[in-house]
Design an enzyme around this catalytic site. Structure first.
Site, PDB file in Angstrom:
ATOM      1  N   LYS A 248       0.852  -1.204   0.000  1.00 40.24           N
ATOM      2  CA  LYS A 248       0.000   0.000   0.000  1.00 40.24           C
ATOM      3  C   LYS A 248       0.878   1.241   0.000  1.00 40.24           C
ATOM      4  O   LYS A 248       1.893   1.288   0.705  1.00 40.24           O
ATOM      5  CB  LYS A 248      -0.891  -0.040   1.244  1.00 40.24           C
ATOM      6  CG  LYS A 248      -1.843   1.123   1.387  1.00 40.24           C
ATOM      7  CD  LYS A 248      -2.729   0.928   2.620  1.00 40.24           C
ATOM      8  CE  LYS A 248      -3.773   2.023   2.730  1.00 40.24           C
ATOM      9  NZ  LYS A 248      -4.733   1.746   3.823  1.00 40.24           N
TER      10      LYS A 248
ATOM     11  N   SER B 175      -9.655  -0.626   6.846  1.00 36.43           N
ATOM     12  CA  SER B 175      -9.070  -0.507   5.505  1.00 36.43           C
ATOM     13  C   SER B 175      -8.439  -1.775   4.941  1.00 36.43           C
ATOM     14  O   SER B 175      -8.135  -1.818   3.749  1.00 36.43           O
ATOM     15  CB  SER B 175      -8.032   0.601   5.488  1.00 36.43           C
ATOM     16  OG  SER B 175      -8.692   1.828   5.402  1.00 36.43           O
TER      17      SER B 175
ATOM     18  N   SER C  65      -9.646   1.746   2.790  1.00 34.19           N
ATOM     19  CA  SER C  65      -8.814   2.550   1.917  1.00 34.19           C
ATOM     20  C   SER C  65      -7.800   1.726   1.112  1.00 34.19           C
ATOM     21  O   SER C  65      -7.218   2.245   0.154  1.00 34.19           O
ATOM     22  CB  SER C  65      -8.048   3.592   2.736  1.00 34.19           C
ATOM     23  OG  SER C  65      -7.184   2.960   3.663  1.00 34.19           O
TER      24      SER C  65
END
Ligand code: GLN
Length: 481
Positions: free
Chosen positions: A86, A185, A161
């Site tokens: 990420k 997330s 996210s």
């Protein structure tokens, strides 16, 4: 999986266990495996948008080195296995934007601790994945690099996210991914994309090198194609870190052993509040209830429980998290690093750089957090939310006296349309309703795929455990997925 089956799978479709076996047995090389992932990325990224940065040259170099390691018999569980990270997590020498243009040119000077542990094993970095800017979002629509599309239906969001990480795993653009979960997330995009993802207990994995969102909530965890893979990754990632004073000293569990254990006799709590929610999709409810029946048939004791403060988790989260956010984001002033916009004074430089470098949601959180922490409102909002946080923790402590794990849907609904909730803030925040309680309490939560709706959208089942109960959570997850 037998090697016979593997013959019909493309290399990028393998999970860690299968990839490692094939690499060790010389069925293919890490360069071949990495190239298969890179090919898939270049074929799909313009559509899915899972990657912000692809480190293709570096990946092939690392894969070549991994092949040398394997040849020399120096093999660890992740040697030669391609993965992605990420973009809110630092990787040395690689652009790390956090999904925001203010860091568009930021090259991280060091590896996050969890990443260095993985890279030390000879895992191969494919690139950095798209995410809502600094982790703010539940749909990946708050990324300044565009939304991520759900590989199961390109009109739908991938979740947020960590939407890029989830889509990359689900679409076989990598073998696994490392992401961050402050308030869902990892779990919610895992659910929307039909993969497995675990948010560990707060303090189990080091946060060093993770762009801080809300420091008392942030956790970093793996997203993968199977629960066994998550167990393996947790064994590599977890543990105390001198660079993160909030990591706990307790020994890391033997998660690989745990996933192999029978679940007979385990007490599974079903929290009433999650199933009585108005707005819980009927198909989602049915799919989860069918899975609970499977647990019952496998010898688990199913116990209905109550977590009375559940309804306060989202409001509590959306006071405390923006408060911590507003403080953490203060460091992004575009002076020492980041994209600077010209201004007439120092203040003007700050204001202009932040105005163009942050998306709307980041600005909103800074305003809400600053307001909640201001002298006049601190008692009414921040302090009150801290007290409710304690109540939520106490709810969980109490039920875990009588049950080993809790089982719930991960999200009240499957992936929604891109654009569907972006103008309705409250609806977007409420998407976190089932994932925020465990985040507020700092306890582990795993999302596994429970099946698909008639429309073909994945539904996630969440298993919540007591503090440092990653082992039992993974054990149940492996028996149900
Ligand atoms: N939906 C949550 C939020 O917007 C997710 C945060 C996270 O886990 N990074 O705050």
């Amino acid at each position: 999986m037998s090697i016979f089956c593997l013959d019909f799978m493309k290399l990028n479709e393998l999970n860690i266990e299968q990839a490692t076996k094939g690499l060790r047995e010389g069925d293919f090389t890490s360069v071949e495996l990495t190239q298969a992932c890179l090919d898939r990325i270049s074929e799909r990224n313009s559509e899915i948008n899972a990657f912000i940065t692809v480190t293709d040259k570096l990946a092939l170099e690392e894969a070549g080195r991994a092949d040398e390691m394997i040849k020399a018999g120096n093999v660890m569980p992740l040697t030669g296995v391609p993965f992605c990270v990420k973009d809110a997590i630092c990787v040395e020498g690689v652009r790390s934007t956090g999904g925001a243009k203010i860091l568009d040119n930021y090259i991280a000077p060091y590896d996050a601790t969890v990443i260095s542990k993985i890279r030390k094993q000879g895992a191969v970095l494919l690139g950095k994945t798209n995410c809502d800017a600094f982790g703010h979002g539940a749909s990946n629509e708050n990324s300044m690099y565009g939304p991520v599309r759900n590989p199961h239906n390109l009109k739908k969001v991938a979740g947020g996210s960590s939407g890029g990480s989830a889509a990359a795993v689900a679409d076989h653009q990598c073998i696994f991914s490392i992401a961050e979960d402050t308030g869902g997330s990892i779990r919610q995009p895992a659910a929307f994309c039909g993969i497995a993802g675990i948010r560990p207990s707060y303090g189990r994995n080091s946060r060093y090198g993770i762009m801080p969102m809300a420091s008392s909530f942030d956790t970093v965890g793996p997203m993968a194609k199977s629960v066994e893979d998550l167990a393996l990754l947790m064994e590599v990632m977890a543990g105390h870190d001198v660079n993160d004073a909030t990591t706990v000293p307790e020994d890391v569990g033997s998660y690989m052993d745990d996933v192999g254990k029978d679940i007979k006799g385990l007490r599974v709590g079903i929290p009433r509040e999650y199933f009585e929610l108005e707005g819980l999709d009927v198909e989602v409810k049915k799919i989860i209830e069918d899975k609970i029946n499977i647990l019952k048939n496998k010898g688990c004791e199913i116990i209905e429980v109550s977590l009375p403060h559940t309804k306060y988790a989202v409001p509590t989260y959306y006071i405390l998290v923006p408060s911590e956010d507003s403080s953490n984001l203060g460091r992004l002033d575009a002076i020492r690093y980041g994209v600077q916009t010209e201004g007439l004074s120092l203040f003007d430089v700050y204001a202009k750089s932040r105005a163009v470098g942050f998306p709307e949601e980041v600005k909103r959180r800074i305003m809400v957090g600053t307001y909640a922490l201001s002298a006049g409102y601190y008692e009414a909002y921040y302090k009150k939310a801290q007290k409710v946080r304690t109540k939520i923790i106490e709810d969980f402590d109490k039920v875990f006296e009588n049950v080993d794990v809790l089982v719930t849907p991960t999200s009240p609904f499957p992936a929604f349309e891109i654009g569907e909730k972006s103008d309705d803030l409250l609806a977007m925040y409420l998407a976190d309703i089932f994932v925020s309680p465990a985040s507020v309490a700092g306890i582990p939560g795993l999302s596994v795929s429970a099946g698909n709706t008639k429309e073909g959208l994945p539904v996630g089942l969440q298993i919540i455990g007591p503090r440092l109960g990653e082992g039992v959570v993974l054990q149940v997850g492996n028996n149900i997925s």
